[in-house]
Structure formats: C-alpha cells, structure tokens
Scaffold this motif. Structure first.
Motif, PDB file in Angstrom:
ATOM      1  N   PRO A  41       1.438  12.371 -12.422  1.00 26.76           N
ATOM      2  CA  PRO A  41       0.758  12.496 -10.928  1.00 26.76           C
ATOM      3  C   PRO A  41       1.083  11.611 -10.124  1.00 26.76           C
ATOM      4  O   PRO A  41       1.327  10.528 -10.469  1.00 26.76           O
ATOM      5  CB  PRO A  41      -0.715  12.554 -11.356  1.00 26.76           C
ATOM      6  N   ASP A  42       1.142  11.876  -8.829  1.00 27.26           N
ATOM      7  CA  ASP A  42       1.364  10.698  -7.669  1.00 27.26           C
ATOM      8  C   ASP A  42       0.302  10.016  -7.645  1.00 27.26           C
ATOM      9  O   ASP A  42      -0.692  10.412  -7.742  1.00 27.26           O
ATOM     10  CB  ASP A  42       1.876  11.369  -6.212  1.00 27.26           C
ATOM     11  N   PRO A  43       0.418   8.676  -7.343  1.00 28.03           N
ATOM     12  CA  PRO A  43      -0.684   7.891  -7.081  1.00 28.03           C
ATOM     13  C   PRO A  43      -1.640   8.520  -5.774  1.00 28.03           C
ATOM     14  O   PRO A  43      -1.011   9.189  -4.913  1.00 28.03           O
ATOM     15  CB  PRO A  43      -0.114   6.445  -6.412  1.00 28.03           C
ATOM     16  N   VAL A  44      -2.902   8.205  -5.722  1.00 31.63           N
ATOM     17  CA  VAL A  44      -3.861   8.764  -4.850  1.00 31.63           C
ATOM     18  C   VAL A  44      -4.413   7.543  -4.297  1.00 31.63           C
ATOM     19  O   VAL A  44      -4.991   6.880  -5.129  1.00 31.63           O
ATOM     20  CB  VAL A  44      -4.808   9.736  -5.338  1.00 31.63           C
ATOM     21  N   THR A  45      -4.510   7.529  -2.838  1.00 27.69           N
ATOM     22  CA  THR A  45      -5.293   6.485  -2.330  1.00 27.69           C
ATOM     23  C   THR A  45      -6.574   6.634  -1.509  1.00 27.69           C
ATOM     24  O   THR A  45      -6.402   8.065  -0.768  1.00 27.69           O
ATOM     25  CB  THR A  45      -4.129   5.843  -1.127  1.00 27.69           C
ATOM     26  N   ILE A  46      -7.317   6.083  -1.943  1.00 30.34           N
ATOM     27  CA  ILE A  46      -8.926   6.567  -1.313  1.00 30.34           C
ATOM     28  C   ILE A  46      -9.469   5.421  -0.482  1.00 30.34           C
ATOM     29  O   ILE A  46      -9.446   4.213  -0.949  1.00 30.34           O
ATOM     30  CB  ILE A  46      -9.860   6.886  -2.548  1.00 30.34           C
ATOM     31  N   PRO A  47      -9.451   5.448   0.621  1.00 27.90           N
ATOM     32  CA  PRO A  47     -10.095   4.592   1.751  1.00 27.90           C
ATOM     33  C   PRO A  47     -11.436   4.331   1.499  1.00 27.90           C
ATOM     34  O   PRO A  47     -12.396   5.037   1.185  1.00 27.90           O
ATOM     35  CB  PRO A  47      -9.909   5.280   3.241  1.00 27.90           C
ATOM     36  N   LEU A  48     -11.796   3.041   1.343  1.00 29.11           N
ATOM     37  CA  LEU A  48     -13.378   2.902   1.112  1.00 29.11           C
ATOM     38  C   LEU A  48     -14.116   2.917   2.230  1.00 29.11           C
ATOM     39  O   LEU A  48     -13.940   2.319   3.455  1.00 29.11           O
ATOM     40  CB  LEU A  48     -13.184   1.334   0.522  1.00 29.11           C
ATOM     41  N   GLU A  49     -15.410   3.430   2.315  1.00 27.36           N
ATOM     42  CA  GLU A  49     -16.378   3.811   3.088  1.00 27.36           C
ATOM     43  C   GLU A  49     -16.761   2.287   3.476  1.00 27.36           C
ATOM     44  O   GLU A  49     -17.027   1.914   4.603  1.00 27.36           O
ATOM     45  CB  GLU A  49     -17.607   4.748   2.771  1.00 27.36           C
ATOM     46  N   ARG A  50     -17.228   1.416   2.386  1.00 32.74           N
ATOM     47  CA  ARG A  50     -17.616   0.242   2.578  1.00 32.74           C
ATOM     48  C   ARG A  50     -16.551  -0.806   1.894  1.00 32.74           C
ATOM     49  O   ARG A  50     -16.726  -1.400   0.880  1.00 32.74           O
ATOM     50  CB  ARG A  50     -18.897  -0.047   1.795  1.00 32.74           C
ATOM     51  N   PRO A  51     -15.588  -1.370   2.831  1.00 34.90           N
ATOM     52  CA  PRO A  51     -14.555  -2.272   2.312  1.00 34.90           C
ATOM     53  C   PRO A  51     -15.193  -3.663   2.021  1.00 34.90           C
ATOM     54  O   PRO A  51     -16.393  -3.794   2.513  1.00 34.90           O
ATOM     55  CB  PRO A  51     -13.806  -2.535   3.420  1.00 34.90           C
ATOM     56  N   MET A  52     -14.400  -4.287   0.879  1.00 33.87           N
ATOM     57  CA  MET A  52     -15.255  -5.505   0.635  1.00 33.87           C
ATOM     58  C   MET A  52     -13.866  -6.591   0.566  1.00 33.87           C
ATOM     59  O   MET A  52     -12.739  -6.287   0.441  1.00 33.87           O
ATOM     60  CB  MET A  52     -16.041  -5.510  -0.666  1.00 33.87           C
ATOM     61  N   LYS A  53     -14.470  -7.974   0.243  1.00 36.77           N
ATOM     62  CA  LYS A  53     -13.627  -9.096   0.294  1.00 36.77           C
ATOM     63  C   LYS A  53     -14.046  -9.739  -1.320  1.00 36.77           C
ATOM     64  O   LYS A  53     -15.221  -9.888  -1.394  1.00 36.77           O
ATOM     65  CB  LYS A  53     -13.758  -9.953   1.213  1.00 36.77           C
ATOM     66  N   PHE A  54     -12.917 -10.032  -2.032  1.00 39.32           N
ATOM     67  CA  PHE A  54     -13.103 -10.721  -3.297  1.00 39.32           C
ATOM     68  C   PHE A  54     -12.079 -11.888  -3.383  1.00 39.32           C
ATOM     69  O   PHE A  54     -10.852 -11.478  -3.520  1.00 39.32           O
ATOM     70  CB  PHE A  54     -13.167  -9.665  -4.336  1.00 39.32           C
ATOM     71  N   LYS A  55     -12.482 -13.077  -3.811  1.00 41.18           N
ATOM     72  CA  LYS A  55     -11.585 -14.152  -3.986  1.00 41.18           C
ATOM     73  C   LYS A  55     -10.583 -14.113  -2.915  1.00 41.18           C
ATOM     74  O   LYS A  55      -9.360 -14.264  -2.995  1.00 41.18           O
ATOM     75  CB  LYS A  55     -10.936 -14.045  -5.520  1.00 41.18           C
ATOM     76  N   GLY A  56     -10.906 -13.869  -1.398  1.00 43.46           N
ATOM     77  CA  GLY A  56     -10.008 -13.888  -0.511  1.00 43.46           C
ATOM     78  C   GLY A  56      -9.023 -12.717  -0.235  1.00 43.46           C
ATOM     79  O   GLY A  56      -8.478 -12.540   0.755  1.00 43.46           O
ATOM     80  N   LYS A  57      -9.189 -11.979  -0.944  1.00 41.30           N
ATOM     81  CA  LYS A  57      -8.211 -10.291  -0.782  1.00 41.30           C
ATOM     82  C   LYS A  57      -9.363  -9.602  -0.480  1.00 41.30           C
ATOM     83  O   LYS A  57     -10.354  -9.094  -1.104  1.00 41.30           O
ATOM     84  CB  LYS A  57      -7.777 -10.082  -2.159  1.00 41.30           C
ATOM     85  N   GLU A  58      -8.765  -8.605   0.586  1.00 34.28           N
ATOM     86  CA  GLU A  58      -9.615  -7.378   1.141  1.00 34.28           C
ATOM     87  C   GLU A  58      -9.327  -6.504   0.535  1.00 34.28           C
ATOM     88  O   GLU A  58      -8.341  -5.987   0.066  1.00 34.28           O
ATOM     89  CB  GLU A  58      -9.390  -7.259   2.482  1.00 34.28           C
ATOM     90  N   TYR A  59     -10.393  -5.520   0.173  1.00 34.09           N
ATOM     91  CA  TYR A  59     -10.084  -4.275  -0.577  1.00 34.09           C
ATOM     92  C   TYR A  59     -10.936  -3.038   0.440  1.00 34.09           C
ATOM     93  O   TYR A  59     -11.947  -2.849   0.532  1.00 34.09           O
ATOM     94  CB  TYR A  59     -10.947  -4.059  -1.744  1.00 34.09           C
ATOM     95  N   ARG A  60      -9.688  -2.484   1.134  1.00 35.50           N
ATOM     96  CA  ARG A  60     -10.049  -1.481   2.103  1.00 35.50           C
ATOM     97  C   ARG A  60      -9.815  -0.061   1.621  1.00 35.50           C
ATOM     98  O   ARG A  60     -10.343   0.962   2.078  1.00 35.50           O
ATOM     99  CB  ARG A  60      -9.324  -1.518   3.482  1.00 35.50           C
ATOM    100  N   GLU A  61      -9.071  -0.046   0.386  1.00 31.87           N
ATOM    101  CA  GLU A  61      -8.730   1.241  -0.234  1.00 31.87           C
ATOM    102  C   GLU A  61      -8.400   0.797  -1.666  1.00 31.87           C
ATOM    103  O   GLU A  61      -8.252  -0.075  -1.952  1.00 31.87           O
ATOM    104  CB  GLU A  61      -7.708   1.880   0.318  1.00 31.87           C
ATOM    105  N   LEU A  62      -8.721   1.920  -2.624  1.00 25.97           N
ATOM    106  CA  LEU A  62      -8.265   1.732  -3.707  1.00 25.97           C
ATOM    107  C   LEU A  62      -7.100   3.039  -4.049  1.00 25.97           C
ATOM    108  O   LEU A  62      -7.126   3.980  -3.751  1.00 25.97           O
ATOM    109  CB  LEU A  62      -9.367   2.183  -4.988  1.00 25.97           C
ATOM    110  N   THR A  63      -5.983   2.437  -4.820  1.00 22.37           N
ATOM    111  CA  THR A  63      -4.900   3.497  -5.354  1.00 22.37           C
ATOM    112  C   THR A  63      -5.287   3.702  -6.697  1.00 22.37           C
ATOM    113  O   THR A  63      -4.734   2.830  -7.600  1.00 22.37           O
ATOM    114  CB  THR A  63      -3.657   3.145  -4.709  1.00 22.37           C
ATOM    115  N   LEU A  64      -5.225   4.922  -6.965  1.00 19.02           N
ATOM    116  CA  LEU A  64      -4.943   5.336  -8.344  1.00 19.02           C
ATOM    117  C   LEU A  64      -3.759   5.329  -8.747  1.00 19.02           C
ATOM    118  O   LEU A  64      -3.054   6.242  -7.993  1.00 19.02           O
ATOM    119  CB  LEU A  64      -6.256   6.491  -8.730  1.00 19.02           C
TER     120      LEU A  64
END
Length: 168
Positions: A41-64
């Motif tokens: 399977p190709d990776p799938v990217t899901i944009p986050l409705e509620r992005p967040m920041k953790f340890k200085g890195k922004e998480y605006r999407e998750l790629t499975l």
C-alpha cells in the motif's frame, strides 16, 4: 622488529564467519535495496483538523506507511510500557510520538483509524471494534457538549466516609 602471525584453525574461521553473518543479519539495509515482489500500500496522508505542536515540531498531518517487521517489536514494547495497542500502532505506523497520537481529537483519531487497517495484518487485532468504540465516544462527547453534561465516568464514592479535605 619481527611480527608473528598465527594461522586460524578451521573452527576459529567458522566462528568468525558465524559472528559476521549474525552482525549482517541485524544491520539496517537501505529501503531502495529491498524490492517487494507484490503490491504494497502507498502511504496515506491525513490532514489534522486540530494540528498540534510537540517538542518544537508541528504536526499538521499524519502519514501512515506500510508496516515493517521491526515495527512489531516497537508495538510490543509500547504496549508493555502501558500504551493502548491501537494508539501504539498508530504512533509506530505514522512515525509520530505516542504523546501526540494519544492527544488527537476524536475526529482526527477516527479518520486515522479508518485507514489504519489497510496497513496492519488482518490477524493483528480488531481495528473495527476500536473504530466503533471511538465513534461511540465521539457521539457521547458531542451529546455532552450540546447538553453541557459530563459523560466521563466519575470516581466511586469513598467507603471511608466523608472526604477528609476541608477548606478553611
């Protein structure tokens, strides 16, 4: 100055070859050197409705991404450390810290959980049940938001009698 050289015995050579073979077995091989012979399977990217920041890195999407054999050990380690199996899988397959995936909003969690089964072995665990449970929790949260009620389980009353906390 003279140097003495000792010839290795056949047994010593076999031991050295075995050691070298064991070392090579555990070395990381670049992904481009391994070619799958079936569809992955190709990776799938899901944009986050509620992005967040953790340890200085922004998480605006998750790629499975597709699972690798080493992921099973990571998942087992995370579950043994007390993590939720579904969230640990999500963290490993998205290469995202557990602290981030465990704080995703309900909508983001459901969107990821809908796609997650495509990246897991069928025998791994029942993702469908997890998605249904998450959807039920989301519905409860939405109903609570509309009525202003708290749907979280409350602590049972202490059997020791009245609370010892006193405000003065």
């Amino acid at each position: 100055m003279s140097t003495a050289v000792k010839a290795l015995t056949e047994d010593e050579i076999r031991k050295l070859q075995k050691k070298q073979s064991e070392r090579e077995f555990f070395l990381d091989v670049p992904d481009d050197e391994v070619e799958f012979l079936t569809e992955v399977p190709d990776p799938v990217t899901i944009p986050l409705e509620r992005p967040m920041k953790f340890k200085g890195k922004e998480y605006r999407e998750l790629t499975l991404r597709p699972m690798r054999g080493a992921d099973f050990a990571k998942i087992e380690k995370g579950v043994k450390a007390g993590g939720s199996e579904g969230l640990v899988c999500m963290a490993v397959i998205t290469d995202t810290p557990y602290a981030v995936v465990s704080r995703l909003g309900p909508t983001d969690s459901i969107e990821v959980m809908k796609v997650l089964p495509d990246f897991l072995p069928r025998e791994f665990f029942s993702v469908e049940e997890t998605v249904e449970e998450t959807e039920e929790e989301t519905e409860q949260d939405e109903q609570a938001g509309q009525t202003g009620q708290d749907t979280s389980p409350s602590s049972p009353p202490s059997s020791d009698g009245p609370s010892q906390n006193s405000e003065t």
